[in-house]
Design an enzyme around this catalytic site. Structure first.
Site, PDB file in Angstrom:
ATOM      1  N   ASP A  53     -22.908  55.677  10.899  1.00 16.58           N
ATOM      2  CA  ASP A  53     -22.086  55.441  12.247  1.00 16.58           C
ATOM      3  C   ASP A  53     -22.663  56.459  13.151  1.00 16.58           C
ATOM      4  OD1 ASP A  53     -21.163  53.120  11.316  1.00 16.58           O
ATOM      5  OD2 ASP A  53     -19.489  53.983  10.642  1.00 16.58           O
ATOM      6  N   TYR A  90     -14.172  49.217  12.042  1.00 16.14           N
ATOM      7  CA  TYR A  90     -13.296  50.677  11.441  1.00 16.14           C
ATOM      8  C   TYR A  90     -12.873  51.744  12.873  1.00 16.14           C
ATOM      9  CZ  TYR A  90     -13.043  50.230   6.530  1.00 16.14           C
ATOM     10  OH  TYR A  90     -12.523  50.001   5.151  1.00 16.14           O
TER      11      TYR A  90
END
Length: 635
Positions: A302, A386
């Site tokens: 990420d 998320y």
């Protein structure tokens, strides 16, 4: 290399001061004048190019400093990309090189590519045929470009590739994560904007469950009986912030922000003594465990693949942060190189944290208690399904802690089974990990540092231990980078002491700080796997390297489609001396997530992190000077 024809700008800002909008504009003007920008070129990365440590430590307050920035440019039309460094102060292009994708990897995935992905898919006859076989209207299917990784596909070498799943969205307010279109994946050339291939392993029923956690009908009537909690500081907050410099009690540090790491802490000192020069989360990886033909490639970096902090939330008082809050904005660059300021990106406040120290004495009758409090410096960022929160805590007793909070929506599948939990009827959530890499550039009372591995040792009964009650501890000095690739050992309480090899406390002991790991599993993928090669940093709980200003990111500078071996495994091949040197600790910590039904439709926060505690850094309890609570609530 190239200078803009304009008056040169000088600045008295500290080398680590927050980025300004004027600096972002100046960088863009320099790149434009150098002919590096046109209608097809987008920014894939923008961040301060921090000077080497020795230059920053030697900086005189108020002196002019050269403010430089690193920019990675992506040409959406040709796929070519360039890595440039620009001085906003001198308004000059200091360096530029073209990336070689087969060796370097690709720049991160950017917003512009999210925007066109569905159009590319809906122009593919194979994709449309797969949706038709499932009786799905293409207009109702949401898709995102997901990082492709690197596998044994020779035709993908050197090309900018993404992979995409579909999720059915029943209406505009419907959370599509509840309706994965399973058994189907598309491989996409992001430069040509074409679909290379569609893999369809057969129709899987699309789960019909609702994921609309924000629907009042789903939430039900509000829980009764919860009274308001108000946190007030009638005399105001106890910390000050000036141009990124924070002072609180005996703490003194600087706060920074960039789109790859998010929140960074610099020059952390207690009572004028340095502890850590720079602390950040330098990388993270989310490897998934489902080996299905359409899912085996799911592994997301990420930080390095998405620059996740560019999506940081603007935090809200009373919701994200509670108390007497000080907010800091963060200035980054958008895809076009224009300044974008994230308001309230960083939240700072004080929290009560229970009892700091306490004793009631049976001999003297004395009764003393002090309250612990901590300074909280945090930010939150969503990335896809998320949401991650990063909370740095500084305590009155010299402790430093990082707590990472994972929440949001678990990634879903339509095939619960051996490697996924059924979290709702017909809805699966594959097993996965969230593994973070903290980069801790230590300066414990200076730069002459070393690392010792300390753990508890059982002592066999007999001899000097006739009753078997003795136990001791061992300390092993890690002297070279080849020695300093370590695993946690919760069973022996293994910790790592960072000691100064030239300074001792009043007792003659080396001054030091101790890294306490949380001891959870590191990377579980097979050592021969592609993800292991690309995320080798996550295979060990600790790495120690000799400081090098160019070594910033655990998996290397360019993670997207990098074949592996970059970053830590490459650097430690030099096997440098780390005994009494300027050292950097890289600590892997995180969560191994076997999803639960309770994680649906939105996941309660799960926590992970680590702690740095003083050990011999002080001669006695450093919090004896904390005053008693001055409150009508304490008699």
């Amino acid at each position: 290399m190239t200078a803009v024809d304009a008056p040169r700008t000088t600045t008295a800002a500290h080398p680590l001061a927050p980025t300004t909008e004027a600096e972002v504009v100046a960088v863009r003007e320099v790149l434009d004048a150098a002919g590096l920008l046109d209608e097809h070129v987008r920014y894939a990365f923008f961040a301060p190019e921090e000077p080497p440590k020795d230059e920053v430590l030697a900086h005189d307050a108020g002196a002019a400093t050269d403010r430089r920035f690193r920019v990675v440019l992506l040409d959406l039309g040709s796929g070519r990309s360039h890595d440039a460094v620009v001085s906003a102060t001198r308004r000059e292009l200091d360096s530029v090189r073209e990336l070689q994708p087969e060796h370097d990897g690709q720049p991160p995935i950017i917003d512009a590519e999210f925007e066109f992905i569905e159009d590319v898919l809906n122009a593919s006859p194979d994709w449309l045929a797969a949706l038709a076989a499932r009786d799905l209207d293409p207009a109702s299917v949401r898709a995102v470009p997901l990082s492709a990784g690197v596998y044994d596909y020779p035709e993908e070498k050197g090309r900018r590739i993404a992979r995409a799943f579909g999720f059915r969205q029943d209406h505009e307010a419907d959370h599509a994560w509840a309706h994965p279109v399973d058994g189907l994946v598309a491989y996409i050339d992001l430069t040509a904007r074409t679909v290379d291939r569609v893999i369809d392993t057969g129709v899987v029923p699309v789960p019909a469950t609702s994921g609309n956690f924000d629907d009042p009908q789903v939430q039900g009537p509000p829980l009764e009986g919860l009274k308001p909690i108000e946190i007030t500081q009638p005399e105001g907050r106890s910390f000050t912030v000036e141009d990124g410099r924070v002072r609180w009690g005996r703490w003194d540090l600087r706060v920074g922000f960039n789109e790859r790491e998010g929140l960074t802490l610099h020059q952390i000192a207690f009572d004028g003594r340095p502890i850590c020069y720079r602390a950040s989360v330098a990388e993270m990886v989310v490897p998934y465990a489902d080996p299905a033909p359409v899912r085996f490639w799911q592994n997301y970096f990420d930080c390095g693949e998405y620059m996740f902090a560019r999506y940081a939330d603007s935090l809200q008082l009373g919701c994200d942060c509670l108390g007497d809050i000080h907010y800091l904005d963060a200035t980054i660059a958008d895809d076009f190189g224009n300044p974008r300021t994230i308001s309230n990106a960083i939240c700072m406040h004080e929290e009560d944290h229970g009892v700091l120290w306490k004793h009631t004495d049976i001999f003297t009758g004395s009764r003393e208690v002090r309250r612990q409090r901590r300074l909280v410096i945090s930010f939150f960022t969503p990335i896809g399904n998320y949401d991650y929160g990063f909370y740095w805590y500084l305590y009155l007793d010299g402790t430093i802690e990082l707590e990472c909070k994972a929440t949001g929506i678990v990634f879903t599948s339509g095939t619960p089974g051996e490697y996924a939990t059924e979290i709702a009827p017909g809805l699966g959530a594959p097993f996965h990990q969230h593994l973070f890499s903290a980069r801790l550039d230590m300066t414990v009372d200076g730069t002459a540092n070393a690392v010792e591995e300390v753990e508890a040792v059982r002592v066999p009964m007999g001899g000097a231990n006739p009753y078997g009650n003795a136990f001791g501890r061992s300390a092993t000095r890690l002297t070279r980078e080849s020695d300093a690739q370590r695993d946690a050992s919760p069973g022996t309480g293994r910790v790592w002491h960072v000691v100064n090899t030239e300074r001792t406390n009043a007792l003659g002991q080396p001054v030091g700080y101790v890294l306490h790991p949380n001891g959870q599993p590191t990377l579980l993928a097979d050592p021969q796997s592609s993800i292991h090669a690309r995320a080798t940093f996550a295979s060990r709980a600790l790495w120690v390297t000799r400081y090098d200003p160019a070594e910033r990111y655990s998996a290397g500078d360019f993670v997207n489609q990098n074949p592996g071996g970059a970053g830590l495994p490459s650097w430690v091949r030099a096997d440098r001396d780390i005994d009494g040197q300027d050292v950097v600790l890289w600590h892997t910590f995180g969560l191994t997530h076997f999803p639960r039904p309770e994680d649906w439709p939105v996941m309660p926060v799960d926590y992970t992190g680590f702690t740095l505690k003083p050990a011999g850094f002080f001669d006695r309890n450093p919090a004896l000077d904390v005053p008693p609570t001055a409150s009508t609530h304490c008699h």
